[in-house]
Design an enzyme around this catalytic site. Structure first.
Site, short mmCIF file in Angstrom:
data_model
loop_
_atom_site.label_atom_id
_atom_site.label_comp_id
_atom_site.label_asym_id
_atom_site.label_seq_id
_atom_site.Cartn_x
_atom_site.Cartn_y
_atom_site.Cartn_z
N HIS A 1 0.83 -1.21 0.00
CA HIS A 1 0.00 0.00 0.00
C HIS A 1 0.87 1.26 0.00
CE1 HIS A 1 -3.79 2.17 1.19
NE2 HIS A 1 -2.90 3.02 1.68
N GLU A 2 1.79 1.34 0.95
CA GLU A 2 2.59 2.56 1.08
C GLU A 2 3.57 2.74 -0.08
OE1 GLU A 2 1.64 4.72 3.02
OE2 GLU A 2 0.37 3.51 4.33
N HIS B 1 3.46 6.66 -6.77
CA HIS B 1 2.61 7.72 -7.31
C HIS B 1 3.31 9.08 -7.13
CE1 HIS B 1 -1.80 9.40 -7.56
NE2 HIS B 1 -1.02 9.88 -8.51
N HIS C 1 1.67 4.40 -2.81
CA HIS C 1 1.71 5.86 -2.60
C HIS C 1 3.05 6.43 -3.06
CE1 HIS C 1 -1.98 6.62 -0.46
NE2 HIS C 1 -1.69 5.83 0.56
#
Length: 593
Positions: free
Chosen positions: A384-385, A391, A388
């Site tokens: 998940h991180e 991105h 991020h």
């Protein structure tokens, strides 16, 4: 469970803040440079109606924001790695105070830019201004909510004061609040912290789960009135801002900052309400599999397939997440691998470390805070991180500094999409029915916690802000009752809503983040749709998604997601996500029978 001190962490498991500044002296020197630049830019006050002056101002402003981002990021990372370190708290305070001072002085710029009658003529006379078109259009979009120059200066100067509720909560939650040890069925003690709590709820030992649950909320209960006052202060500062800026509500003010309609927020809650029976179905299946008459809240996190609940080392997690993202292509994969192995990540918990996880998109490269617990859950948190982080990396690489920061509304898409890719990868590695059920269990928990639970959080936030708008005081009793009622509706008759869960609101930091949480649910829904395109679509679908990652804030969030292939102005992505959840419940139930 023993929690190490910060100075006992292995260096390779900590983030390399020297990549931003080699030492504290360099950080302090940059603060001085920022102050000088800010003072120089003040000379443009009253002169921005000239195209060449506007260009010169924006060039200086761009440089200033880059350096300030470095200072704010660096000091925040140091602060979060040990919130009890007073010196690092002081450095963070200096950076924040300087940022407020500078932006207070420069608050004239937005007001004066909005007074320019024909910006198109400016682009014609100074073509380099095209670099700043997106930024200038965003400033002008908010024109009707911008105040006079004097009032804007006053609003800017109040920002530190308005952050006080969150600052108090953060200190209570991360540094001051202590919990009694949890006791397992053999009488062994386990250190209970905000970082170990969920891990204990995942254990098969019901005595340990209940002990951790009771002791954890007893800690929050001891400060419940103070925490209620903090949240009451938060909603009142949101009310002040929305009223001052002529918005109909705090909700409208918050979502408009991201160029999103309040209807998207309301549509999420309505769609989840219409389909709440699917969550109730999941609770019924969980109750039956666990052979319970009723579920307690401390039963919701434990895996229903215990045989496969094996530890996951950080090295194994890195290998898995790297394999899972190969479909993005060479450029993405090489940067991703470098991030995993070049100290972008602060891996393990230590005393005083900020709880949870996040990615901070710094210019030099992103930084990721983890509290990795050698579990499947924290493996997915890593995916998940790093989603991020990538991105942020792509937006920073392909966009100008003032356009690199993507809006919060799209922030959870890349992270959750990468979780879906990891799930697909892991399911393909082991086709054993029990292992499949174990992974489906984890996937279903993502739907429960990210779509339904975050929607419940969003509804709670909407209700408490409406009460503040009606001049009601948010006492602990009021907050507990609202939260208990929502839990009863969302989880249904198979789950016991006890006194402890009614206090859960007191530990959620996102309630201090101005209507942030609904974006977890909308982002999750968008990510489910996009991940299916990535896994089962064409190369064109992958390229469209990568273009989305590279676009920063160059279009509105809804437009960017349409470009990637999903329309969040419609309820369909949410409906489709819930339909997928329903099918996973059926698949899981079939395997378990």
């Amino acid at each position: 469970m023993f929690i190490v001190k910060r100075n006992e962490q292995k260096i390779e498991n900590t983030w390399k803040t020297e990549d931003i500044f080699k030492d504290e002296a360099a950080f302090l020197a940059c603060l001085d440079t920022c102050k000088e630049l800010g003072n120089e830019l003040c000379d443009y006050d009253g002169k921005l109606e000239d195209a060449s002056n506007l260009l010169s101002f924006l060039k200086g402003y761009e440089k200033l924001t880059c350096l300030l981002d470095d200072c704010l990021g660096y000091s925040s990372l140091l602060s979060d790695q040990d919130t009890a370190d007073a010196h690092h708290q002081e450095l963070k305070g200096k950076a924040n105070a300087l940022a407020v001072e500078i932006f207070t002085k420069l608050s004239f710029s937005d007001v004066q830019i909005m007074k320019i009658e024909n910006l198109e003529s400016f682009y014609a006379s100074e073509p380099i201004l095209e670099r700043y078109r997106v930024y200038l259009e965003e400033v002008c979009r908010l024109k009707e909510h911008v105040l006079s120059q004097t009032e804007e200066k006053l609003m800017a100067s109040s920002s530190l004061m308005q952050d006080t509720p969150y600052s108090i909560f953060g200190m209570l939650n991360n540094a001051d609040l202590k919990f009694e040890d949890a006791i397992d069925s053999k009488g062994n003690k386990h250190t209970l912290t905000t970082g170990t709590f969920i891990h204990m709820l995942e254990q098969e030992d019901e005595v340990l789960r209940e002990s951790a649950y009771r002791n954890f909320y007893a800690g929050y209960g001891s400060m419940i009135h103070t925490l209620a006052a903090c949240l009451n202060g938060q909603t009142n500062q949101l009310k002040f801002n929305s009223t001052a800026r002529k918005y109909a509500s705090s909700l409208e003010c918050a979502v408009d900052a991201n160029n999103v309609s309040p209807r998207v927020y309301e549509q999420l809650i309505e769609t989840v309400h219409k389909n709440i029976h699917v969550l109730h179905k999941y609770m019924r299946v969980r109750k039956e599999v666990m052979k319970k008459d009723k579920l307690h809240m401390y039963d919701l996190y434990v895996p229903m397939v215990n045989e496969c609940n094996v530890p996951v080392s950080f090295e194994q997690a890195k290998e898995d997440v790297l394999h899972s993202i190969q479909l993005y292509g060479t450029e993405y994969a090489k940067v991703y691998e470098r991030g995993l192995n070049s100290r972008w990540i602060d891996v393990y918990e230590n005393e005083g470390k900020r709880s949870g996880a996040y990615s901070s998109g710094q210019r030099v490269h992103p930084f990721v805070l983890m509290n990795f617990a050698n579990s499947l859950d924290t493996e997915f948190t890593l995916a998940h991180e790093m989603g991020h982080a990538m991105h942020s990396y792509m937006s920073t690489k392909y966009q100008a500094p003032l356009d690199r920061h993507y809006k919060i509304f799209v922030a959870e898409v890349a992270s959750t999409c990468n979780e879906a890719l990891l799930m697909d990868y892991l399911r393909k590695q082991n086709l054993d029915p029990k292992f499949q059920a174990y992974l489906i269990n984890h996937f279903m928990e993502q739907f429960r916690t990210t779509l339904f639970r975050q929607c419940m959080f969003a509804e709670f936030e909407k209700i408490i802000n409406e009460k503040t708008a009606n001049n009601e005081v948010l006492t602990s009793d009021t907050l507990n009752q609202i939260y208990a009622d929502l839990n009863k509706f969302y989880y249904g008759e198979d789950v016991i809503v006890d006194d402890e869960i009614s206090m859960e609101w007191a530990r959620i930091p996102h309630f201090y983040m101005n209507f942030y949480v609904y974006q977890y649910a909308t982002g999750f829904s968008a990510a489910m749709a996009l991940s299916q395109k990535l896994l089962h679509g064409t190369q064109a679908d992958i390229e469209a998604y990568l273009s989305f990652l590279k676009s920063g804030c160059t279009k509105s969030p809804v437009e960017l997601l349409r470009m990637a292939g999903v329309d969040m102005a419609s309820p369909k992505p949410i409906e489709d996500a819930i339909e997928l959840f329903d099918s996973l419940i059926d698949e899981f139930e079939s395997i378990m029978k």
